[in-house]
Design an enzyme around this catalytic site. Structure first.
Site, PDB file in Angstrom:
ATOM      1  N   LEU A  43       0.971  -1.306   0.017  1.00 23.18           N
ATOM      2  CA  LEU A  43      -0.040  -0.137   0.076  1.00 23.18           C
ATOM      3  C   LEU A  43       0.794   1.137  -0.168  1.00 23.18           C
ATOM      4  O   LEU A  43       0.499   2.387  -0.750  1.00 23.18           O
ATOM      5  CB  LEU A  43      -1.015   0.006   1.024  1.00 23.18           C
ATOM      6  CG  LEU A  43      -2.041  -0.946   1.250  1.00 23.18           C
ATOM      7  CD1 LEU A  43      -2.717  -0.804   2.673  1.00 23.18           C
ATOM      8  CD2 LEU A  43      -3.237  -0.414   0.186  1.00 23.18           C
ATOM      9  N   GLY A  44       1.988   1.144   0.781  1.00 24.00           N
ATOM     10  CA  GLY A  44       2.721   2.412   0.857  1.00 24.00           C
ATOM     11  C   GLY A  44       4.097   2.069   1.660  1.00 24.00           C
ATOM     12  O   GLY A  44       4.219   1.103   2.510  1.00 24.00           O
ATOM     13  N   GLY A  46       6.352   4.368   4.075  1.00 32.68           N
ATOM     14  CA  GLY A  46       6.686   5.774   4.588  1.00 32.68           C
ATOM     15  C   GLY A  46       8.072   5.885   5.024  1.00 32.68           C
ATOM     16  O   GLY A  46       9.018   5.214   4.373  1.00 32.68           O
ATOM     17  N   GLU A  50       6.726  -0.220   6.241  1.00 33.60           N
ATOM     18  CA  GLU A  50       6.179  -0.611   4.935  1.00 33.60           C
ATOM     19  C   GLU A  50       4.718  -1.269   5.414  1.00 33.60           C
ATOM     20  O   GLU A  50       4.589  -1.851   6.236  1.00 33.60           O
ATOM     21  CB  GLU A  50       7.112  -1.935   4.567  1.00 33.60           C
ATOM     22  CG  GLU A  50       6.522  -2.433   3.281  1.00 33.60           C
ATOM     23  CD  GLU A  50       7.579  -3.542   2.828  1.00 33.60           C
ATOM     24  OE1 GLU A  50       8.641  -3.569   2.797  1.00 33.60           O
ATOM     25  OE2 GLU A  50       6.911  -4.567   2.480  1.00 33.60           O
ATOM     26  N   GLU A 120      -7.175  -1.065  10.522  1.00 34.27           N
ATOM     27  CA  GLU A 120      -8.301  -1.109   9.662  1.00 34.27           C
ATOM     28  C   GLU A 120      -7.634  -0.422   8.392  1.00 34.27           C
ATOM     29  O   GLU A 120      -7.056   0.344   8.072  1.00 34.27           O
ATOM     30  CB  GLU A 120      -9.452  -0.377  10.327  1.00 34.27           C
ATOM     31  CG  GLU A 120     -10.133  -1.131  11.487  1.00 34.27           C
ATOM     32  CD  GLU A 120     -11.647  -0.518  11.892  1.00 34.27           C
ATOM     33  OE1 GLU A 120     -11.666   0.570  11.628  1.00 34.27           O
ATOM     34  OE2 GLU A 120     -12.442  -1.435  12.171  1.00 34.27           O
ATOM     35  N   GLY A 125      -6.909   5.282   0.718  1.00 35.24           N
ATOM     36  CA  GLY A 125      -5.480   5.642   1.023  1.00 35.24           C
ATOM     37  C   GLY A 125      -5.445   7.080   1.501  1.00 35.24           C
ATOM     38  O   GLY A 125      -6.155   7.518   2.117  1.00 35.24           O
ATOM     39  N   ASP A 166       3.568  14.124  13.870  1.00 40.78           N
ATOM     40  CA  ASP A 166       3.848  13.864  12.652  1.00 40.78           C
ATOM     41  C   ASP A 166       2.469  14.152  11.890  1.00 40.78           C
ATOM     42  O   ASP A 166       2.446  13.214  10.788  1.00 40.78           O
ATOM     43  CB  ASP A 166       4.551  12.456  12.212  1.00 40.78           C
ATOM     44  CG  ASP A 166       5.114  12.153  10.929  1.00 40.78           C
ATOM     45  OD1 ASP A 166       5.278  13.334  10.402  1.00 40.78           O
ATOM     46  OD2 ASP A 166       5.423  11.171  10.565  1.00 40.78           O
TER      47      ASP A 166
HETATM   48  P1  ADP Z   1       5.189   5.341   8.234  1.00 43.31           P
HETATM   49  O1  ADP Z   1       5.600   5.370   9.379  1.00 43.31           O
HETATM   50  O2  ADP Z   1       6.194   4.502   7.504  1.00 43.31           O
HETATM   51  O3  ADP Z   1       5.170   6.801   7.581  1.00 43.31           O
HETATM   52  P2  ADP Z   1       2.234   4.905   7.706  1.00 43.31           P
HETATM   53  O4  ADP Z   1       1.651   4.483   8.995  1.00 43.31           O
HETATM   54  O5  ADP Z   1       2.441   6.439   7.577  1.00 43.31           O
HETATM   55  O6  ADP Z   1       4.079   4.695   7.892  1.00 43.31           O
HETATM   56  O7  ADP Z   1       2.032   4.484   6.410  1.00 43.31           O
HETATM   57  C1  ADP Z   1       2.565   4.671   5.263  1.00 43.31           C
HETATM   58  C2  ADP Z   1       1.653   4.562   3.801  1.00 43.31           C
HETATM   59  O8  ADP Z   1       1.079   3.572   3.769  1.00 43.31           O
HETATM   60  C3  ADP Z   1       0.334   5.776   4.072  1.00 43.31           C
HETATM   61  O9  ADP Z   1       0.803   6.990   3.588  1.00 43.31           O
HETATM   62  C4  ADP Z   1      -0.623   5.307   3.275  1.00 43.31           C
HETATM   63  O10 ADP Z   1      -0.341   5.558   1.963  1.00 43.31           O
HETATM   64  C5  ADP Z   1      -0.451   3.777   3.394  1.00 43.31           C
HETATM   65  N1  ADP Z   1      -1.193   3.288   4.420  1.00 43.31           N
HETATM   66  C6  ADP Z   1      -0.931   3.183   5.769  1.00 43.31           C
HETATM   67  N2  ADP Z   1      -1.922   2.795   6.683  1.00 43.31           N
HETATM   68  C7  ADP Z   1      -2.874   2.401   5.707  1.00 43.31           C
HETATM   69  C8  ADP Z   1      -4.559   1.852   6.008  1.00 43.31           C
HETATM   70  N3  ADP Z   1      -4.816   1.609   7.435  1.00 43.31           N
HETATM   71  N4  ADP Z   1      -5.163   1.789   4.763  1.00 43.31           N
HETATM   72  C9  ADP Z   1      -4.500   2.061   3.574  1.00 43.31           C
HETATM   73  N5  ADP Z   1      -3.430   2.487   3.550  1.00 43.31           N
HETATM   74  C10 ADP Z   1      -2.595   2.857   4.615  1.00 43.31           C
HETATM   75 MG    MG Z   2       3.765   8.116   7.669  1.00 44.87          MG
END
Ligand code: ADP
Ligand code: MG
Length: 314
Positions: A43-44, A46, A50, A120, A125, A166
């Protein structure tokens, strides 16, 4: 009693929170069997984690699974402790505008090996991705609704004594009903003296207020400043990063960006003008920004006041 009360106690003593301090029955109620989760795809990515989409058979629904990105971790053990805390904080937050934690998976009882957080799934996104990918314009009313929802989530957080640290469009997600939900508690801390240490060098500098940058003084008021930057991101459809304007105006920042020189810059140039295109916005939105970008943190509006302002004027 909230589990993070335990976390707070340990943080103040400078000891890292771990699962070993948490009652076993609490952890057991949140433990998810690996065989219950089928990973579907990424999905993403950060800064620190991951995130994959997965299917959870027991609940017959999609979930998101977050794990630490090993490749960028110099100090893995410390990161695991932080990740445990991220989960413990999330597991006790219950609000419509905060992403709900479902449980965790781990290869051992202590949650040290291969820890994964299950939350959840938010179908649409991150707001950042959503806004960037839209071809047609998103109605102002929809954006204002998101601002209100995020302010409500943040008001709840501050009432629970948690500082997020953040808040940004990349860390706010949308569910299938276009409801905004705050996520990523990776940098979140309990509000108490002694909790101010930033463990990672990769801080979101251009979302931070002067006292956060210069004195490492993290508080809800710092979150309010970040909320100002976040709401600006929403209004410009995340087409620019908050640092764009500063870097263009002041060539120093091209080669040398530190928390000290950004902090000094904000002190010497008070107000919102370090963000671009402010002139385009409605007055009621500019007023909202003004409430967030006070150099004196005590003069900034509380999240409750921001919610009221949004309810009364938008
Ligand atoms: P990090 O701490 O690495 O920044 P995040 O929790 O912000 O991690 O998640 C990184 C990315 O993953 C988010 O910006 C989003 O695009 C995707 N993502 C995270 N959690 C979810 C979720 N519950 N549902 C859909 N996409 C998600
Ligand atoms: Mg993040």
């Amino acid at each position: 009693q909230k589990v993070w009360v335990v976390a707070k106690k340990f943080e103040v003593r400078g000891v890292k929170m771990t699962f070993s301090e948490v009652p076993q029955d609490y952890l057991n109620s949140l433990r998810i069997d690996k065989s219950d989760i089928v990973i579907k795809g990424k999905l993403g990515n950060g800064h620190f984690g991951e995130v994959n989409e997965a299917f959870m058979a027991a609940k017959d629904k999609s979930v998101a699974v977050k794990q630490i990105r090993i490749d960028r971790n110099e100090n893995l053990e410390r990161s695991i402790h932080d990740f445990q805390k991220e989960f413990l904080i999330m597991s006790e937050l219950h609000h419509e505008n905060i992403v709900k934690a479902i449980g965790f998976m781990s290869d051992d009882d202590e949650g040290m090996s291969n820890l994964k957080i299950v939350v959840e799934f938010q179908k649409l996104g991150s707001l950042e991705k959503y806004l960037k990918s839209r071809k047609s314009e998103i109605a102002l009313d929809m954006k204002y609704k998101w601002l209100k929802e995020v302010a409500q989530g943040m008001a709840y957080l501050s009432s629970e004594g948690i500082v997020h640290r953040d808040l940004a469009a990349r860390n706010v997600l949308l569910n299938e009903n276009f409801t905004a939900k705050i996520t990523d508690f990776g940098l979140a801390r309990c509000t108490e003296d002694g909790c101010y240490q930033m463990v990672n060098n990769e801080i979101p500098m251009f979302y931070y207020s002067p006292e956060v940058l210069l004195n490492r003084k993290y508080s809800t008021e710092g979150d309010v400043w970040s909320y100002g930057v976040f709401s600006w991101e929403i209004m410009i459809d995340c087409q620019k990063a908050p640092k764009t304007h500063i870097v263009e105006m002041d060539s120093r920042f091209r080669s040398h960006i530190t928390r000290e020189n950004v902090g000094e810059y904000l002190l010497n140039n008070p107000g919102t003008f370090y963000l671009t295109e402010i002139y385009k916005f409605e007055d009621r939105f500019k007023n909202l920004l003004d409430k967030c970008f006070k150099v004196e943190e005590k003069q900034r509006a509380s999240f409750d006041a921001i919610v009221k302002h949004l309810q009364n004027n938008f």
